[in-house]
Every structure is written in structure tokens, then in C-alpha cells.
Design an enzyme around this catalytic site. Sequence first.
Site, PDB file in Angstrom:
ATOM      1  N   TYR A  53       0.827  -1.240   0.017  1.00 57.95           N
ATOM      2  CA  TYR A  53       0.066   0.241  -0.098  1.00 57.95           C
ATOM      3  C   TYR A  53       0.898   1.106   0.007  1.00 57.95           C
ATOM      4  CZ  TYR A  53      -4.192  -2.958   0.136  1.00 57.95           C
ATOM      5  OH  TYR A  53      -5.208  -3.733  -0.359  1.00 57.95           O
ATOM      6  N   ARG A  56       1.388   1.922  -3.494  1.00 56.88           N
ATOM      7  CA  ARG A  56       0.040   2.552  -4.277  1.00 56.88           C
ATOM      8  C   ARG A  56       0.026   3.743  -3.757  1.00 56.88           C
ATOM      9  NH1 ARG A  56      -4.287  -1.945  -3.829  1.00 56.88           N
ATOM     10  NH2 ARG A  56      -5.228  -0.098  -4.874  1.00 56.88           N
ATOM     11  N   ASN A  89     -12.496   2.643  -5.604  1.00 58.52           N
ATOM     12  CA  ASN A  89     -10.981   3.038  -5.667  1.00 58.52           C
ATOM     13  C   ASN A  89     -10.288   3.752  -4.600  1.00 58.52           C
ATOM     14  OD1 ASN A  89     -11.191   2.246  -8.501  1.00 58.52           O
ATOM     15  ND2 ASN A  89     -11.605   4.494  -9.160  1.00 58.52           N
ATOM     16  N   HIS A 106     -14.381   1.088  -0.374  1.00 51.40           N
ATOM     17  CA  HIS A 106     -12.982   0.164  -0.053  1.00 51.40           C
ATOM     18  C   HIS A 106     -12.043   0.657   0.651  1.00 51.40           C
ATOM     19  CE1 HIS A 106     -14.537  -2.900  -3.583  1.00 51.40           C
ATOM     20  NE2 HIS A 106     -15.292  -2.826  -2.809  1.00 51.40           N
ATOM     21  N   CYS A 133      -0.922   3.997  17.104  1.00 48.73           N
ATOM     22  CA  CYS A 133      -2.035   4.698  16.866  1.00 48.73           C
ATOM     23  C   CYS A 133      -1.930   5.986  17.576  1.00 48.73           C
ATOM     24  CB  CYS A 133      -3.227   4.001  17.466  1.00 48.73           C
ATOM     25  SG  CYS A 133      -4.768   5.234  17.539  1.00 48.73           S
ATOM     26  N   ALA A 216     -12.596   5.940 -20.659  1.00 49.24           N
ATOM     27  CA  ALA A 216     -13.466   6.876 -19.644  1.00 49.24           C
ATOM     28  C   ALA A 216     -13.133   8.312 -19.842  1.00 49.24           C
ATOM     29  CB  ALA A 216     -13.109   6.489 -18.291  1.00 49.24           C
TER      30      ALA A 216
HETATM   31  C1  BV8 Z   1     -17.710  -8.850   1.740  1.00 48.47           C
HETATM   32  C2  BV8 Z   1      -8.940  -3.325  -1.496  1.00 48.47           C
HETATM   33  C3  BV8 Z   1     -18.718  -9.812   3.577  1.00 48.47           C
HETATM   34  C4  BV8 Z   1      -8.465  -1.990  -1.807  1.00 48.47           C
HETATM   35  C5  BV8 Z   1     -10.601  -4.839  -2.845  1.00 48.47           C
HETATM   36  C6  BV8 Z   1     -21.138 -12.298  -2.868  1.00 48.47           C
HETATM   37  C7  BV8 Z   1     -21.604 -11.218  -2.098  1.00 48.47           C
HETATM   38  C8  BV8 Z   1     -20.803 -10.692  -1.104  1.00 48.47           C
HETATM   39  C9  BV8 Z   1     -19.456 -11.204  -1.183  1.00 48.47           C
HETATM   40  C10 BV8 Z   1     -18.769 -12.083  -1.912  1.00 48.47           C
HETATM   41  C11 BV8 Z   1     -19.593 -12.674  -2.889  1.00 48.47           C
HETATM   42  N1  BV8 Z   1     -18.997 -13.542  -3.692  1.00 48.47           N
HETATM   43  C12 BV8 Z   1     -17.721 -13.488  -3.179  1.00 48.47           C
HETATM   44  C13 BV8 Z   1     -17.694 -12.417  -1.997  1.00 48.47           C
HETATM   45  C14 BV8 Z   1     -16.275 -12.352  -1.479  1.00 48.47           C
HETATM   46  C15 BV8 Z   1     -15.420 -10.998  -2.086  1.00 48.47           C
HETATM   47  C16 BV8 Z   1     -15.633 -11.129  -3.672  1.00 48.47           C
HETATM   48  O1  BV8 Z   1     -16.431 -10.329  -4.087  1.00 48.47           O
HETATM   49  N2  BV8 Z   1     -14.679 -11.717  -4.098  1.00 48.47           N
HETATM   50  C17 BV8 Z   1     -14.731 -12.113  -5.778  1.00 48.47           C
HETATM   51  C18 BV8 Z   1     -13.428 -11.830  -6.079  1.00 48.47           C
HETATM   52  C19 BV8 Z   1     -15.524 -13.130  -5.980  1.00 48.47           C
HETATM   53  N3  BV8 Z   1     -16.015  -9.906  -1.538  1.00 48.47           N
HETATM   54  C20 BV8 Z   1     -15.562  -9.353  -0.483  1.00 48.47           C
HETATM   55  O2  BV8 Z   1     -14.754 -10.029   0.311  1.00 48.47           O
HETATM   56  C21 BV8 Z   1     -16.054  -7.955   0.100  1.00 48.47           C
HETATM   57  N4  BV8 Z   1     -16.487  -7.962   1.327  1.00 48.47           N
HETATM   58  O3  BV8 Z   1     -18.194  -9.365   1.058  1.00 48.47           O
HETATM   59  O4  BV8 Z   1     -17.784  -8.833   3.166  1.00 48.47           O
HETATM   60  C22 BV8 Z   1     -18.787  -9.674   5.052  1.00 48.47           C
HETATM   61  C23 BV8 Z   1     -20.201  -9.772   5.537  1.00 48.47           C
HETATM   62  C24 BV8 Z   1     -20.477  -9.568   6.910  1.00 48.47           C
HETATM   63  C25 BV8 Z   1     -19.218  -9.394   7.702  1.00 48.47           C
HETATM   64  C26 BV8 Z   1     -18.039  -9.268   7.167  1.00 48.47           C
HETATM   65  C27 BV8 Z   1     -17.748  -9.231   5.716  1.00 48.47           C
HETATM   66  C28 BV8 Z   1     -14.828  -6.856   0.101  1.00 48.47           C
HETATM   67  C29 BV8 Z   1     -14.533  -6.755  -1.091  1.00 48.47           C
HETATM   68  C30 BV8 Z   1     -13.768  -5.627  -1.240  1.00 48.47           C
HETATM   69  C31 BV8 Z   1     -12.175  -6.016  -1.214  1.00 48.47           C
HETATM   70  N5  BV8 Z   1     -11.072  -5.020  -1.353  1.00 48.47           N
HETATM   71  N6  BV8 Z   1      -9.569  -3.831  -2.796  1.00 48.47           N
HETATM   72  C32 BV8 Z   1      -7.485  -2.089  -2.748  1.00 48.47           C
HETATM   73  O5  BV8 Z   1      -6.348  -2.800  -2.807  1.00 48.47           O
HETATM   74  O6  BV8 Z   1      -7.558  -1.349  -3.670  1.00 48.47           O
HETATM   75  S1  BV8 Z   1     -11.359  -5.083  -3.983  1.00 48.47           S
HETATM   76  C33 BV8 Z   1     -10.458  -4.915  -5.515  1.00 48.47           C
HETATM   77  O7  BV8 Z   1     -11.154  -5.062  -6.790  1.00 48.47           O
HETATM   78  C34 BV8 Z   1     -10.443  -2.995  -5.560  1.00 48.47           C
HETATM   79  O8  BV8 Z   1     -10.926  -2.436  -4.354  1.00 48.47           O
HETATM   80  C35 BV8 Z   1     -11.215  -2.871  -6.798  1.00 48.47           C
HETATM   81  O9  BV8 Z   1     -11.926  -1.740  -6.760  1.00 48.47           O
HETATM   82  C36 BV8 Z   1     -12.335  -4.031  -7.081  1.00 48.47           C
HETATM   83  C37 BV8 Z   1     -12.858  -3.945  -8.261  1.00 48.47           C
HETATM   84  O10 BV8 Z   1     -12.158  -4.064  -9.225  1.00 48.47           O
HETATM   85  P1  BV8 Z   1     -12.082  -3.080 -10.361  1.00 48.47           P
HETATM   86  O11 BV8 Z   1     -12.318  -1.420  -9.908  1.00 48.47           O
HETATM   87  O12 BV8 Z   1     -13.575  -3.481 -11.150  1.00 48.47           O
HETATM   88  O13 BV8 Z   1     -10.944  -3.266 -11.275  1.00 48.47           O
HETATM   89  P2  BV8 Z   1     -10.598  -4.148 -12.213  1.00 48.47           P
HETATM   90  O14 BV8 Z   1      -9.217  -4.178 -12.506  1.00 48.47           O
HETATM   91  O15 BV8 Z   1     -11.154  -5.567 -11.820  1.00 48.47           O
HETATM   92  O16 BV8 Z   1     -11.306  -3.767 -13.659  1.00 48.47           O
HETATM   93  C38 BV8 Z   1     -10.944  -2.572 -14.284  1.00 48.47           C
HETATM   94  C39 BV8 Z   1     -12.156  -2.253 -15.438  1.00 48.47           C
HETATM   95  O17 BV8 Z   1     -11.697  -1.033 -15.867  1.00 48.47           O
HETATM   96  C40 BV8 Z   1     -12.192  -3.472 -16.272  1.00 48.47           C
HETATM   97  O18 BV8 Z   1     -13.611  -3.623 -16.658  1.00 48.47           O
HETATM   98  C41 BV8 Z   1     -11.630  -2.604 -17.737  1.00 48.47           C
HETATM   99  O19 BV8 Z   1     -12.368  -3.023 -18.659  1.00 48.47           O
HETATM  100  C42 BV8 Z   1     -11.923  -1.255 -17.356  1.00 48.47           C
HETATM  101  N7  BV8 Z   1     -11.103  -0.230 -17.656  1.00 48.47           N
HETATM  102  C43 BV8 Z   1      -9.580  -0.126 -17.888  1.00 48.47           C
HETATM  103  N8  BV8 Z   1      -9.235   0.769 -18.351  1.00 48.47           N
HETATM  104  C44 BV8 Z   1     -10.138   1.620 -18.798  1.00 48.47           C
HETATM  105  C45 BV8 Z   1     -11.573   0.999 -18.270  1.00 48.47           C
HETATM  106  N9  BV8 Z   1     -12.718   1.535 -18.590  1.00 48.47           N
HETATM  107  C46 BV8 Z   1     -12.768   2.946 -18.992  1.00 48.47           C
HETATM  108  N10 BV8 Z   1     -11.624   3.477 -19.649  1.00 48.47           N
HETATM  109  C47 BV8 Z   1     -10.426   2.936 -19.371  1.00 48.47           C
HETATM  110  N11 BV8 Z   1      -9.478   3.513 -19.920  1.00 48.47           N
END
Ligand code: BV8
Length: 239
Positions: A53, A56, A89, A106, A133, A216
Site C-alpha cells: 500500500y 500504491r 478506488n 473500499h 495509533c 473513460a
Molecule cells: C464482503 C481493496 C462480506 C483495496 C478490494 C457475494 C456477496 C458478497 C461477497 C462475496 C460474494 N462473492 C464473493 C464474495 C467475497 C468477495 C468477492 O467479491 N470476491 C470476488 C473476487 C469473487 N467480496 C468481499 O470480500 C467484500 N467483502 O463481501 O464482506 C462480509 C459480510 C459480513 C461481515 C464481514 C464481511 C470486500 C470486497 C473489497 C475487497 N477489496 N480492494 C485495494 O487494494 O484497492 S477489491 C478490489 O477490486 C479493488 O478495491 C477494486 O476496486 C475492486 C474491483 O476491481 P475494479 O475496480 O473493477 O478493477 P478491475 O481491474 O477488476 O477492472 C478494471 C475495469 O476497468 C475493467 O472492466 C476494464 O475494462 C476497465 N477499464 C480499464 N481501463 C479503462 C477502463 N474503463 C474505461 N476506461 C479505461 N481507460
Amino acid sequence: MSKIVILTGAGISAESGIETFRAEDGLWAQHRVEDVATPEGFIRDPKLVVDFYNARRKQASEAAPNAAHKALAKLQQHHNGQVVIVTQNVDDLHEQGGSKKVMHMHGALKSALCASCDHRWEAPMVMATGDPCPKCKAPAARPDIVWFGEMPYDMDAIFDHLAEADIFAAIGTSGNVYPAAGFVAEARQHGAHTVELNLERSAVGNQFAEHRTGPASRVVPEWVEELLGNTVPRRPDFR
Ligand code: BV8
């Protein structure tokens, strides 16, 4: 007085030079998610996570907002209804672009969190493991980031906004991470018009009524100018 709710992801910051997650050369190609973006990873190797981090935070501090961030700020300023920005983000490019009250579901690189007393403060550019802290003095500082398995911030408020949205837009997000990827279904269920702005269809692209395909920095300003009535709507891609 239409209410617009916007979800942004890494793609909106890509043209500002900030890596996305799931591109071939993205962050998840360089690091294992379980090592750097989970509470277990932090316990296993806190220095690896803090350094991830720190890198980043430095990259984000050297980035500037692009035309997409600025267009959303203009929409917030001039639209005759509420415009809510929810971002996945952790950079602050929306705020640098002029947006107000951005909901960082997030977390944020600029914030530090005490794992012991939940106190938050402005993070130094470089955090070290065991930093104390400022409030409770425990050596329990961590990045104020929501890791996988942790509850994203502001979820109740976000679902209230989705229930009231007339328009829901997702910009630059791959639709892989929940609960954010489920927002489009929630908004549709409450009657919102849904639009996806992305380089390509996301994993939940088929749930959107409208698509605007392209970088975008081009498609977001075009969309905003149409919403503000400054340009004639082009034939949208309703395919
Ligand atoms: C939780 C940390 C529950 C910060 C991140 C169903 C329901 C609920 C949860 C789940 C579920 N199934 C699975 C889960 C668990 C999990 C999950 O979703 N897993 C996935 C992988 C299957 N979810 C969680 O764990 C979440 N928590 O559900 O808690 C709970 C309940 C009770 C008590 C406690 C807990 C937490 C999720 C957050 C995780 N943290 N990051 C960091 O390091 O940055 S997630 C990470 O992915 C980032 O935060 C990021 O924002 C996020 C999503 O990624 P994107 O932003 O979409 O980026 P990506 O690279 O994937 O895509 C980029 C896109 O941009 C592409 O589409 C591309 O085409 C486009 N693009 C590129 N260039 C351009 C463009 N578009 C336009 N113009 C351009 N130039």
C-alpha cells in the site's frame, strides 16, 4: 430532479496512470490477492502488505485526475438533482478532480486505521508495521483499506441511494467484486435506468440497459454533456 448514483472502479483512474487489478499486467498479476488484500495476509506478513500500500499510495500521489474525474465533478456541480459518487478506488482522484462527498466503500490510501481502537487519521506517505495509533498508542496502525472478507464501508447508505436512483451508472469496473457488482441489480429492481461505461462489457454487463464503450476520458465527458443538455444524445448502444 433526477437522482444519479455512480459507481466507479479502477478503470476511471487507468488513464491517470494508476494500474487496474485484472489487466494482464495489473496488480493481481504482480501480487497474490490473498497475500496483500486480506486480513490473513496482513497477519501473516504485515510488512509485505504495508509496503504494497505504500507503493500504491506513492503512485496515487503522483497521479492527476483525468477528464472523466473532472466531468463527474461538473455533473455534481450543474445537475439539477443529487449526484452520488460511490467509488471502489482507494485513490483520491475524484476529490482532486473537484468531486465532493465521495463514498470510498473500499477505504482510502490517504487514511490510516487503528486495528485496536478503530481510530482513523491521515496516513503518512510511508507507513511502517507497528506504527503507534495517535489516539490509543497501540502499535496497531494498518492501511484503512477494506480487504477481501471485510465489510465494505457505508453499505446501508449506499443501498438507500440505490433505492432512490433514477439513473445508475458503473464506470471502469469489471463487475467481479461483490457487493459492488450487485449494485446494478439493486438499482434496476428499484426502477433505475442503468448504464455501463467501460472499454468492454463487464462480468455483469448484460444487466445494464445501456452501454457506452470506450476510454473513460472520452465516454464519461460525452455522457455528462448529454445529461446536462449541452449536446444532443447520440444513438446509445442499447444492444
Ligand atoms: C464482503 C481493496 C462480506 C483495496 C478490494 C457475494 C456477496 C458478497 C461477497 C462475496 C460474494 N462473492 C464473493 C464474495 C467475497 C468477495 C468477492 O467479491 N470476491 C470476488 C473476487 C469473487 N467480496 C468481499 O470480500 C467484500 N467483502 O463481501 O464482506 C462480509 C459480510 C459480513 C461481515 C464481514 C464481511 C470486500 C470486497 C473489497 C475487497 N477489496 N480492494 C485495494 O487494494 O484497492 S477489491 C478490489 O477490486 C479493488 O478495491 C477494486 O476496486 C475492486 C474491483 O476491481 P475494479 O475496480 O473493477 O478493477 P478491475 O481491474 O477488476 O477492472 C478494471 C475495469 O476497468 C475493467 O472492466 C476494464 O475494462 C476497465 N477499464 C480499464 N481501463 C479503462 C477502463 N474503463 C474505461 N476506461 C479505461 N481507460
